[in-house]
Design a protein around this motif. Structure first.
Motif, short mmCIF file in Angstrom:
data_model
loop_
_atom_site.label_atom_id
_atom_site.label_comp_id
_atom_site.label_asym_id
_atom_site.label_seq_id
_atom_site.Cartn_x
_atom_site.Cartn_y
_atom_site.Cartn_z
N TYR A 109 0.83 -1.21 0.00
CA TYR A 109 0.00 0.00 0.00
C TYR A 109 0.86 1.26 0.00
CZ TYR A 109 -4.70 -1.88 0.24
OH TYR A 109 -5.89 -2.49 -0.08
N ARG A 110 1.96 1.22 0.71
CA ARG A 110 2.88 2.36 0.71
C ARG A 110 3.38 2.62 -0.72
NH1 ARG A 110 7.70 4.61 1.07
NH2 ARG A 110 8.16 6.04 2.77
N GLU A 111 3.73 1.54 -1.42
CA GLU A 111 4.21 1.67 -2.80
C GLU A 111 3.11 2.20 -3.72
OE1 GLU A 111 7.45 1.31 -3.86
OE2 GLU A 111 7.72 1.26 -1.67
N ILE A 112 1.88 1.80 -3.48
CA ILE A 112 0.76 2.32 -4.28
C ILE A 112 0.65 3.83 -4.09
CG2 ILE A 112 -1.77 2.37 -4.47
CD1 ILE A 112 -1.68 -0.70 -3.92
N THR A 161 -1.67 5.31 7.01
CA THR A 161 -2.61 4.83 6.00
C THR A 161 -2.24 3.46 5.44
OG1 THR A 161 -3.36 7.05 5.45
CG2 THR A 161 -3.68 5.36 3.76
N PRO A 162 -0.99 3.19 5.07
CA PRO A 162 -0.69 1.86 4.53
C PRO A 162 -1.06 0.72 5.49
CG PRO A 162 1.09 3.36 4.00
CD PRO A 162 0.17 4.09 4.96
N LYS A 163 -0.78 0.89 6.76
CA LYS A 163 -1.10 -0.16 7.73
C LYS A 163 -2.62 -0.27 7.93
CE LYS A 163 0.08 -2.00 12.24
NZ LYS A 163 0.87 -1.81 13.46
N ARG A 164 -3.30 0.88 8.01
CA ARG A 164 -4.77 0.84 8.16
C ARG A 164 -5.41 0.19 6.94
NH1 ARG A 164 -4.09 6.19 10.33
NH2 ARG A 164 -4.64 7.04 8.30
N ALA A 165 -4.93 0.54 5.76
CA ALA A 165 -5.49 -0.04 4.53
C ALA A 165 -5.22 -1.54 4.47
CB ALA A 165 -4.90 0.65 3.30
#
Length: 189
Positions: free
Chosen positions: A12-15, A31-35
Protein backbone atom coordinates in the motif's frame (compact mmCIF):
# COMPACT_ATOMS: atom_id res chain seq x y z
CA UNK A 1 3.17 -7.19 12.80
CA UNK A 2 2.71 -10.47 10.93
CA UNK A 3 4.69 -11.10 7.74
CA UNK A 4 1.47 -10.99 5.71
CA UNK A 5 0.35 -7.68 7.24
CA UNK A 6 3.83 -6.25 6.81
CA UNK A 7 3.91 -7.19 3.11
CA UNK A 8 0.46 -5.76 2.42
CA UNK A 9 1.39 -2.57 4.31
CA UNK A 10 4.53 -2.22 2.19
CA UNK A 11 2.49 -2.71 -0.97
CA UNK A 12 0.00 0.00 0.00
CA UNK A 13 2.88 2.36 0.71
CA UNK A 14 4.21 1.67 -2.80
CA UNK A 15 0.76 2.32 -4.28
CA UNK A 16 0.69 5.73 -2.58
CA UNK A 17 4.13 6.55 -4.00
CA UNK A 18 3.00 5.33 -7.43
CA UNK A 19 0.00 7.67 -7.26
CA UNK A 20 2.33 10.60 -6.64
CA UNK A 21 1.56 10.90 -2.93
CA UNK A 22 4.01 11.29 -0.08
CA UNK A 23 3.39 8.48 2.41
CA UNK A 24 5.45 10.45 4.97
CA UNK A 25 3.01 13.35 5.15
CA UNK A 26 0.99 13.55 8.35
CA UNK A 27 -2.36 12.42 6.96
CA UNK A 28 -0.86 9.34 5.30
CA UNK A 29 1.62 8.16 7.93
CA UNK A 30 -0.52 5.25 9.14
CA UNK A 31 -2.61 4.83 6.00
CA UNK A 32 -0.69 1.86 4.53
CA UNK A 33 -1.10 -0.16 7.73
CA UNK A 34 -4.77 0.84 8.16
CA UNK A 35 -5.49 -0.04 4.53
CA UNK A 36 -3.71 -3.38 4.92
CA UNK A 37 -5.77 -4.23 8.01
CA UNK A 38 -8.96 -3.15 6.26
CA UNK A 39 -8.18 -5.36 3.25
CA UNK A 40 -7.48 -8.34 5.51
CA UNK A 41 -10.83 -7.76 7.20
CA UNK A 42 -12.69 -7.34 3.92
CA UNK A 43 -11.17 -10.59 2.63
CA UNK A 44 -11.50 -12.63 5.83
CA UNK A 45 -13.64 -15.20 4.01
CA UNK A 46 -10.46 -16.88 2.79
CA UNK A 47 -9.71 -17.87 6.39
CA UNK A 48 -13.13 -19.44 6.96
CA UNK A 49 -14.51 -22.82 5.99
CA UNK A 50 -18.04 -24.10 5.58
CA UNK A 51 -17.54 -26.62 8.42
CA UNK A 52 -16.42 -23.88 10.80
CA UNK A 53 -19.32 -21.63 9.81
CA UNK A 54 -22.02 -24.30 10.18
CA UNK A 55 -20.45 -25.70 13.36
CA UNK A 56 -22.98 -28.52 13.62
CA UNK A 57 -26.02 -26.23 13.55
CA UNK A 58 -28.23 -28.64 11.62
CA UNK A 59 -31.42 -29.63 13.39
CA UNK A 60 -33.86 -32.47 12.74
CA UNK A 61 -37.18 -31.21 11.40
CA UNK A 62 -40.30 -32.62 9.77
CA UNK A 63 -40.71 -29.36 7.85
CA UNK A 64 -40.67 -29.86 4.11
CA UNK A 65 -41.90 -26.38 3.21
CA UNK A 66 -39.79 -23.58 1.81
CA UNK A 67 -37.49 -21.75 4.24
CA UNK A 68 -36.50 -18.24 3.13
CA UNK A 69 -34.04 -15.75 4.59
CA UNK A 70 -34.50 -12.41 2.83
CA UNK A 71 -32.52 -9.19 2.68
CA UNK A 72 -29.19 -10.49 3.97
CA UNK A 73 -26.82 -7.54 3.59
CA UNK A 74 -23.63 -8.34 1.75
CA UNK A 75 -20.42 -6.48 1.11
CA UNK A 76 -17.86 -7.82 -1.31
CA UNK A 77 -14.98 -6.70 -3.50
CA UNK A 78 -15.03 -7.01 -7.27
CA UNK A 79 -12.10 -9.16 -8.32
CA UNK A 80 -11.55 -7.02 -11.41
CA UNK A 81 -11.06 -3.60 -9.78
CA UNK A 82 -10.94 -4.34 -6.03
CA UNK A 83 -13.87 -1.97 -5.61
CA UNK A 84 -16.87 -2.79 -3.41
CA UNK A 85 -20.19 -4.15 -4.46
CA UNK A 86 -22.94 -3.88 -1.91
CA UNK A 87 -26.35 -5.46 -1.86
CA UNK A 88 -28.55 -8.13 -0.43
CA UNK A 89 -29.07 -11.83 -0.83
CA UNK A 90 -32.30 -13.80 -0.64
CA UNK A 91 -31.74 -17.49 0.16
CA UNK A 92 -34.31 -20.28 0.19
CA UNK A 93 -34.20 -24.03 0.59
CA UNK A 94 -36.66 -26.89 0.90
CA UNK A 95 -35.62 -29.10 3.84
CA UNK A 96 -35.49 -32.88 3.69
CA UNK A 97 -35.28 -33.83 7.37
CA UNK A 98 -33.00 -31.12 8.71
CA UNK A 99 -32.91 -27.34 8.91
CA UNK A 100 -29.94 -25.03 9.18
CA UNK A 101 -29.57 -22.59 12.07
CA UNK A 102 -30.88 -19.23 10.90
CA UNK A 103 -27.70 -17.23 11.49
CA UNK A 104 -25.70 -19.81 9.55
CA UNK A 105 -27.40 -18.81 6.30
CA UNK A 106 -26.18 -15.22 6.75
CA UNK A 107 -22.73 -16.43 7.82
CA UNK A 108 -22.44 -18.54 4.66
CA UNK A 109 -23.33 -15.48 2.57
CA UNK A 110 -20.68 -13.46 4.43
CA UNK A 111 -17.98 -16.11 4.09
CA UNK A 112 -18.19 -16.15 0.30
CA UNK A 113 -18.83 -12.39 -0.01
CA UNK A 114 -15.65 -11.68 1.97
CA UNK A 115 -13.50 -12.97 -0.88
CA UNK A 116 -12.55 -11.30 -4.15
CA UNK A 117 -15.56 -12.12 -6.29
CA UNK A 118 -17.81 -11.59 -9.21
CA UNK A 119 -21.47 -11.58 -8.29
CA UNK A 120 -22.35 -14.45 -10.62
CA UNK A 121 -19.91 -16.80 -8.86
CA UNK A 122 -20.90 -15.57 -5.41
CA UNK A 123 -24.52 -16.49 -6.10
CA UNK A 124 -23.58 -20.01 -7.19
CA UNK A 125 -21.17 -20.57 -4.29
CA UNK A 126 -23.85 -19.69 -1.74
CA UNK A 127 -26.43 -21.96 -3.40
CA UNK A 128 -24.05 -24.91 -3.66
CA UNK A 129 -22.90 -24.49 -0.06
CA UNK A 130 -26.47 -24.46 1.28
CA UNK A 131 -27.23 -27.51 -0.87
CA UNK A 132 -24.18 -29.44 0.35
CA UNK A 133 -24.85 -28.65 4.02
CA UNK A 134 -28.60 -29.29 4.10
CA UNK A 135 -29.08 -31.89 1.35
CA UNK A 136 -32.21 -29.86 0.54
CA UNK A 137 -34.73 -30.79 -2.15
CA UNK A 138 -33.92 -27.45 -3.71
CA UNK A 139 -32.02 -24.22 -3.11
CA UNK A 140 -32.59 -20.75 -4.56
CA UNK A 141 -30.39 -17.68 -4.22
CA UNK A 142 -31.02 -14.22 -5.64
CA UNK A 143 -28.54 -11.41 -5.16
CA UNK A 144 -29.09 -7.78 -6.07
CA UNK A 145 -26.15 -5.43 -5.74
CA UNK A 146 -24.72 -2.08 -6.73
CA UNK A 147 -21.16 -2.15 -8.04
CA UNK A 148 -18.81 0.72 -7.35
CA UNK A 149 -16.79 -0.23 -10.43
CA UNK A 150 -19.83 0.88 -12.49
CA UNK A 151 -20.74 3.82 -10.26
CA UNK A 152 -17.39 5.47 -9.47
CA UNK A 153 -15.49 4.83 -12.69
CA UNK A 154 -16.08 3.61 -16.22
CA UNK A 155 -19.66 4.29 -17.29
CA UNK A 156 -20.53 6.00 -13.95
CA UNK A 157 -24.13 4.74 -13.78
CA UNK A 158 -25.39 5.57 -10.30
CA UNK A 159 -28.69 3.68 -10.33
CA UNK A 160 -27.68 0.42 -11.97
CA UNK A 161 -28.38 -2.74 -9.97
CA UNK A 162 -27.19 -6.20 -10.94
CA UNK A 163 -29.44 -9.18 -10.19
CA UNK A 164 -28.22 -12.76 -10.29
CA UNK A 165 -29.96 -16.00 -9.43
CA UNK A 166 -29.13 -19.64 -9.05
CA UNK A 167 -31.86 -22.26 -8.78
CA UNK A 168 -31.02 -25.83 -7.80
CA UNK A 169 -33.20 -28.94 -7.51
CA UNK A 170 -36.92 -28.24 -7.03
CA UNK A 171 -36.46 -24.53 -7.73
CA UNK A 172 -34.98 -25.31 -11.13
CA UNK A 173 -37.32 -28.16 -11.98
CA UNK A 174 -40.63 -26.65 -10.87
CA UNK A 175 -41.93 -23.40 -12.30
CA UNK A 176 -44.46 -23.19 -9.45
CA UNK A 177 -41.79 -23.55 -6.74
CA UNK A 178 -39.59 -20.97 -8.43
CA UNK A 179 -42.56 -18.57 -8.81
CA UNK A 180 -43.54 -18.98 -5.16
CA UNK A 181 -39.99 -18.08 -4.10
CA UNK A 182 -39.83 -15.08 -6.42
CA UNK A 183 -43.22 -13.82 -5.23
CA UNK A 184 -42.23 -14.20 -1.58
CA UNK A 185 -39.08 -12.14 -2.07
CA UNK A 186 -40.99 -9.59 -4.14
CA UNK A 187 -39.24 -10.24 -7.46
CA UNK A 188 -42.06 -11.70 -9.52
CA UNK A 189 -44.35 -9.64 -11.73
Amino acid sequence: MSDQLSQITHNYREILVGLGENPEREGLLDTPKRAAKAMQYLCRGYEQSLDEIVNGALFASDNDEMVIVRNIELYSLCEHHLLPFIGKAHVAYIPTGKVLGLSKVARIVDMFARRLQIQENLTRQIAEAIQSVTDAAGVAVVIEAKHMCMMMRGVEKQNSVMNTSVMLGAFRESVNTRQEFLQLIGRSK
